[in-house]
Design a protein around this motif. Structure first.
Motif, PDB file in Angstrom:
ATOM      1  N   VAL A  14       0.834  -1.207   0.000  1.00 25.99           N
ATOM      2  CA  VAL A  14       0.000   0.000   0.000  1.00 25.99           C
ATOM      3  C   VAL A  14       0.865   1.253   0.000  1.00 25.99           C
ATOM      4  CG1 VAL A  14      -1.606   1.371   1.388  1.00 25.99           C
ATOM      5  CG2 VAL A  14      -2.027  -1.064   1.058  1.00 25.99           C
ATOM      6  N   LEU A  15       1.812   1.326   0.930  1.00 24.20           N
ATOM      7  CA  LEU A  15       2.664   2.516   1.000  1.00 24.20           C
ATOM      8  C   LEU A  15       3.449   2.710  -0.293  1.00 24.20           C
ATOM      9  CD1 LEU A  15       4.026   2.216   4.661  1.00 24.20           C
ATOM     10  CD2 LEU A  15       2.324   3.837   3.808  1.00 24.20           C
ATOM     11  N   GLY A  16       4.045   1.617  -0.787  1.00 22.75           N
ATOM     12  CA  GLY A  16       4.833   1.695  -2.011  1.00 22.75           C
ATOM     13  C   GLY A  16       4.010   2.148  -3.201  1.00 22.75           C
ATOM     14  N   ALA A  17       2.780   1.655  -3.288  1.00 23.36           N
ATOM     15  CA  ALA A  17       1.920   2.013  -4.416  1.00 23.36           C
ATOM     16  C   ALA A  17       1.577   3.504  -4.403  1.00 23.36           C
ATOM     17  CB  ALA A  17       0.643   1.176  -4.392  1.00 23.36           C
ATOM     18  N   TYR A  18       1.226   4.022  -3.235  1.00 19.50           N
ATOM     19  CA  TYR A  18       0.883   5.445  -3.148  1.00 19.50           C
ATOM     20  C   TYR A  18       2.097   6.327  -3.411  1.00 19.50           C
ATOM     21  CZ  TYR A  18      -3.972   5.085  -1.651  1.00 19.50           C
ATOM     22  OH  TYR A  18      -5.325   4.864  -1.628  1.00 19.50           O
ATOM     23  N   ILE A  19       3.241   5.936  -2.882  1.00 13.59           N
ATOM     24  CA  ILE A  19       4.456   6.725  -3.090  1.00 13.59           C
ATOM     25  C   ILE A  19       4.855   6.703  -4.568  1.00 13.59           C
ATOM     26  CG2 ILE A  19       6.926   6.869  -2.541  1.00 13.59           C
ATOM     27  CD1 ILE A  19       6.159   5.679   0.244  1.00 13.59           C
ATOM     28  N   ALA A  20       4.768   5.515  -5.180  1.00 10.82           N
ATOM     29  CA  ALA A  20       5.113   5.392  -6.606  1.00 10.82           C
ATOM     30  C   ALA A  20       4.155   6.190  -7.475  1.00 10.82           C
ATOM     31  CB  ALA A  20       5.102   3.921  -7.013  1.00 10.82           C
ATOM     32  N   ARG A  21       2.885   6.161  -7.126  1.00  8.58           N
ATOM     33  CA  ARG A  21       1.897   6.889  -7.922  1.00  8.58           C
ATOM     34  C   ARG A  21       2.175   8.393  -7.902  1.00  8.58           C
ATOM     35  NH1 ARG A  21      -4.629   6.911  -6.917  1.00  8.58           N
ATOM     36  NH2 ARG A  21      -3.967   8.066  -5.090  1.00  8.58           N
ATOM     37  N   ALA A  22       2.820   8.859  -6.825  1.00  8.72           N
ATOM     38  CA  ALA A  22       3.143  10.288  -6.706  1.00  8.72           C
ATOM     39  C   ALA A  22       4.381  10.668  -7.501  1.00  8.72           C
ATOM     40  CB  ALA A  22       3.336  10.654  -5.239  1.00  8.72           C
ATOM     41  N   GLY A  23       5.040   9.678  -8.103  1.00  9.96           N
ATOM     42  CA  GLY A  23       6.186   9.969  -8.947  1.00  9.96           C
ATOM     43  C   GLY A  23       7.538   9.711  -8.311  1.00  9.96           C
ATOM     44  N   VAL A  24       7.558   9.209  -7.078  1.00  8.39           N
ATOM     45  CA  VAL A  24       8.813   8.854  -6.421  1.00  8.39           C
ATOM     46  C   VAL A  24       9.243   7.474  -6.903  1.00  8.39           C
ATOM     47  CG1 VAL A  24       9.956   8.453  -4.200  1.00  8.39           C
ATOM     48  CG2 VAL A  24       8.180  10.217  -4.396  1.00  8.39           C
ATOM     49  N   LYS A  25      10.529   7.283  -7.131  1.00  4.68           N
ATOM     50  CA  LYS A  25      11.037   5.989  -7.605  1.00  4.68           C
ATOM     51  C   LYS A  25      10.920   4.958  -6.478  1.00  4.68           C
ATOM     52  CE  LYS A  25      13.041   2.970 -10.249  1.00  4.68           C
ATOM     53  NZ  LYS A  25      14.477   3.083 -10.597  1.00  4.68           N
ATOM     54  N   VAL A  26      10.159   3.900  -6.727  1.00  3.46           N
ATOM     55  CA  VAL A  26       9.958   2.833  -5.754  1.00  3.46           C
ATOM     56  C   VAL A  26      10.375   1.506  -6.368  1.00  3.46           C
ATOM     57  CG1 VAL A  26       8.256   1.521  -4.403  1.00  3.46           C
ATOM     58  CG2 VAL A  26       8.082   4.017  -4.541  1.00  3.46           C
ATOM     59  N   VAL A  27      11.132   0.743  -5.621  1.00  2.00           N
ATOM     60  CA  VAL A  27      11.505  -0.614  -6.013  1.00  2.00           C
ATOM     61  C   VAL A  27      10.858  -1.571  -5.029  1.00  2.00           C
ATOM     62  CG1 VAL A  27      13.400  -2.268  -6.237  1.00  2.00           C
ATOM     63  CG2 VAL A  27      13.691   0.080  -7.051  1.00  2.00           C
ATOM     64  N   PHE A  28      10.039  -2.475  -5.545  1.00  2.68           N
ATOM     65  CA  PHE A  28       9.362  -3.444  -4.702  1.00  2.68           C
ATOM     66  C   PHE A  28      10.207  -4.717  -4.593  1.00  2.68           C
ATOM     67  CE2 PHE A  28       6.036  -0.793  -6.547  1.00  2.68           C
ATOM     68  CZ  PHE A  28       5.234  -0.506  -5.446  1.00  2.68           C
ATOM     69  N   CYS A  29      10.274  -5.260  -3.387  1.00  3.25           N
ATOM     70  CA  CYS A  29      11.004  -6.512  -3.168  1.00  3.25           C
ATOM     71  C   CYS A  29      10.157  -7.423  -2.302  1.00  3.25           C
ATOM     72  CB  CYS A  29      12.356  -6.231  -2.505  1.00  3.25           C
ATOM     73  SG  CYS A  29      13.347  -7.714  -2.177  1.00  3.25           S
ATOM     74  N   ASP A  30      10.042  -8.685  -2.706  1.00  2.00           N
ATOM     75  CA  ASP A  30       9.222  -9.632  -1.947  1.00  2.00           C
ATOM     76  C   ASP A  30       9.731 -11.044  -2.215  1.00  2.00           C
ATOM     77  OD1 ASP A  30       6.433  -9.356  -0.377  1.00  2.00           O
ATOM     78  OD2 ASP A  30       6.479 -11.292  -1.407  1.00  2.00           O
ATOM     79  N   ILE A  31       9.515 -11.939  -1.248  1.00  4.52           N
ATOM     80  CA  ILE A  31       9.987 -13.321  -1.411  1.00  4.52           C
ATOM     81  C   ILE A  31       9.088 -14.129  -2.327  1.00  4.52           C
ATOM     82  CG2 ILE A  31      11.176 -13.356   0.814  1.00  4.52           C
ATOM     83  CD1 ILE A  31       8.798 -14.966   1.925  1.00  4.52           C
ATOM     84  N   GLU A  32       7.850 -13.651  -2.565  1.00  2.00           N
ATOM     85  CA  GLU A  32       6.907 -14.386  -3.411  1.00  2.00           C
ATOM     86  C   GLU A  32       7.155 -14.048  -4.879  1.00  2.00           C
ATOM     87  OE1 GLU A  32       4.850 -16.655  -2.450  1.00  2.00           O
ATOM     88  OE2 GLU A  32       4.988 -16.404  -0.275  1.00  2.00           O
ATOM     89  N   GLN A  33       7.699 -15.000  -5.626  1.00  2.56           N
ATOM     90  CA  GLN A  33       8.059 -14.753  -7.020  1.00  2.56           C
ATOM     91  C   GLN A  33       6.844 -14.368  -7.861  1.00  2.56           C
ATOM     92  OE1 GLN A  33      11.503 -15.302  -8.669  1.00  2.56           O
ATOM     93  NE2 GLN A  33      10.314 -13.789  -9.820  1.00  2.56           N
ATOM     94  N   GLU A  34       5.713 -15.011  -7.624  1.00  2.00           N
ATOM     95  CA  GLU A  34       4.515 -14.712  -8.419  1.00  2.00           C
ATOM     96  C   GLU A  34       4.042 -13.283  -8.164  1.00  2.00           C
ATOM     97  OE1 GLU A  34       0.136 -16.692  -9.453  1.00  2.00           O
ATOM     98  OE2 GLU A  34       1.434 -17.604  -7.921  1.00  2.00           O
ATOM     99  N   HIS A  35       4.132 -12.841  -6.921  1.00  2.00           N
ATOM    100  CA  HIS A  35       3.759 -11.462  -6.581  1.00  2.00           C
ATOM    101  C   HIS A  35       4.696 -10.473  -7.280  1.00  2.00           C
ATOM    102  CE1 HIS A  35       1.924  -8.289  -4.291  1.00  2.00           C
ATOM    103  NE2 HIS A  35       2.968  -8.075  -3.505  1.00  2.00           N
ATOM    104  N   VAL A  36       5.981 -10.772  -7.240  1.00  2.00           N
ATOM    105  CA  VAL A  36       6.987  -9.933  -7.898  1.00  2.00           C
ATOM    106  C   VAL A  36       6.708  -9.849  -9.401  1.00  2.00           C
ATOM    107  CG1 VAL A  36       9.428  -9.858  -8.587  1.00  2.00           C
ATOM    108  CG2 VAL A  36       8.804 -10.260  -6.195  1.00  2.00           C
TER     109      VAL A  36
END
Length: 346
Positions: A14-36
């Protein structure tokens, strides 16, 4: 500026999505390959009460992130408490003295970074908005609620102000000199949420049952007593007012019943009807964060010769639910009520 979200599930997503939508560079990292893969190829969908939107972005598993060999700027550790230190350790080679780490865990987490990295102590973020990871690339968001940030030593710093600016792309953020007060208050509220996870029912309906309220209030008071002996001044948030529960001699039954009515109504309006604790057990078949939320309360009790029988019961019953030894049932709350009547009221 680049924000790396380690643990891109409910809160991090949620936080990453809102921050990214505002134009800030966000890199998502997660252990779930399908989610990634879903975030990378189709985007991350946030389903909230006011809006739904999708953001696409860079996404990696921890191994892929390490293979990228790029030093990290801001790192948000948004995993479950039991995975937080391991998650930080995995990416430690990408951290340097200019990296800022922010901890978003529930519970009494003390993230450690090797001294040779010369990294400042992590900033801490108290989060109370509700969210659920539903499936790869899809997160249910309960809506804007309380977020507070602070340095553990209570100081006001430049990096804290920058963090506030980043997080305000999501919503209102409070900078506090008492972050521990928020975290301990959340622990007392978490005790209530653990109790609601003993039954396969909505949080609102459980809190609405007046016959269980005295036991639930005492359960929360045990955590607040632990905070008291640690000299923590707990802070109210949203509909949670710990000052009505502890000290116990200040309790007024009429006020507490009115407050729990208000909490039940507030819960009923939330898009997320059952706790993340319930989901961990009933849906995801994985361990909860109880070892980091409630187990430390018992240790503090032992150190100060305090007995916390209701906390002990909830911990044991949650672990039995995790192991499949017990099932979610109203009988579990009846057992808690009986213990309260036998151990506290006698």
């Amino acid at each position: 500026m680049e924000i790396t979200i380690i643990g891109s599930g409910a809160i991090g997503g949620v936080l990453g999505a809102y921050i990214a939508r505002a134009g800030v560079k966000v890199v998502f990292c997660d252990i779930e390959q399908e989610h990634v893969n879903h975030i990378r190829n189709k985007g991350l969908r946030i389903e909230g009460p006011a809006e739904e939107f999708v953001v696409k972005g860079e996404a990696y598993t921890p191994h892929e992130l390490i293979a990228r060999k790029k030093q990290l700027d801001w790192v948000f550790i948004c995993t479950k408490a039991q995975h937080a230190q391991q998650a930080l350790d995995q990416v430690c080679q990408l951290i340097n003295k200019d990296t800022t780490i922010v901890s978003f865990q529930n519970g009494l987490i003390d993230l450690k970074v090797p001294v040779q990295k010369k990294v400042s102590e992590p900033l801490c973020c108290f989060v109370n908005f509700s969210a659920d990871y539903l499936e790869p690339g899809r997160i249910l968001y309960g809506g804007v609620s309380s977020v507070a940030i602070g340095e553990f030593n209570g100081s006001s710093t430049d990096r804290l102000k920058v963090l506030k600016e980043i997080l305000e792309h999501w919503g209102p953020v409070k900078e506090t000199d008492n972050i521990l007060g928020y975290l301990w208050s959340k622990l007392s509220y978490a005790a209530l949420l653990y109790a609601t996870a003993l039954v396969d029912e909505t949080m609102a309906n459980i809190v609405d049952r007046k016959e269980f309220r005295p036991a639930l209030i005492e359960l929360c008071a045990e955590t607040l007593e632990a905070a008291h002996v640690k000299n923590v001044n707990v802070h109210s948030f949203d509909v949670w007012r710990p000052e009505l529960i502890f000290p116990r001699e200040n309790q007024k039954r009429e006020l507490l019943n009115a407050e729990f009515d208000r909490i039940s109504t507030w819960m009923a309006k939330n898009k997320k009807q059952k706790s993340g604790i319930w989901r961990d057990i009933a849906v995801r078949n994985r361990k909860t964060e109880v070892d980091f939320d409630l187990v430390p309360i018992l240790e503090i009790g032992r150190q100060h010769n305090l007995s916390f029988p209701l906390t002990k019961f909830v911990i044991e019953r949650i672990k039995e639910l995790e192991q499949g030894v017990k099932q979610m049932s109203w009988d579990n709350l009846m057992d808690l009520k009986k213990l309260y009547e036998d151990e506290v009221l006698r």
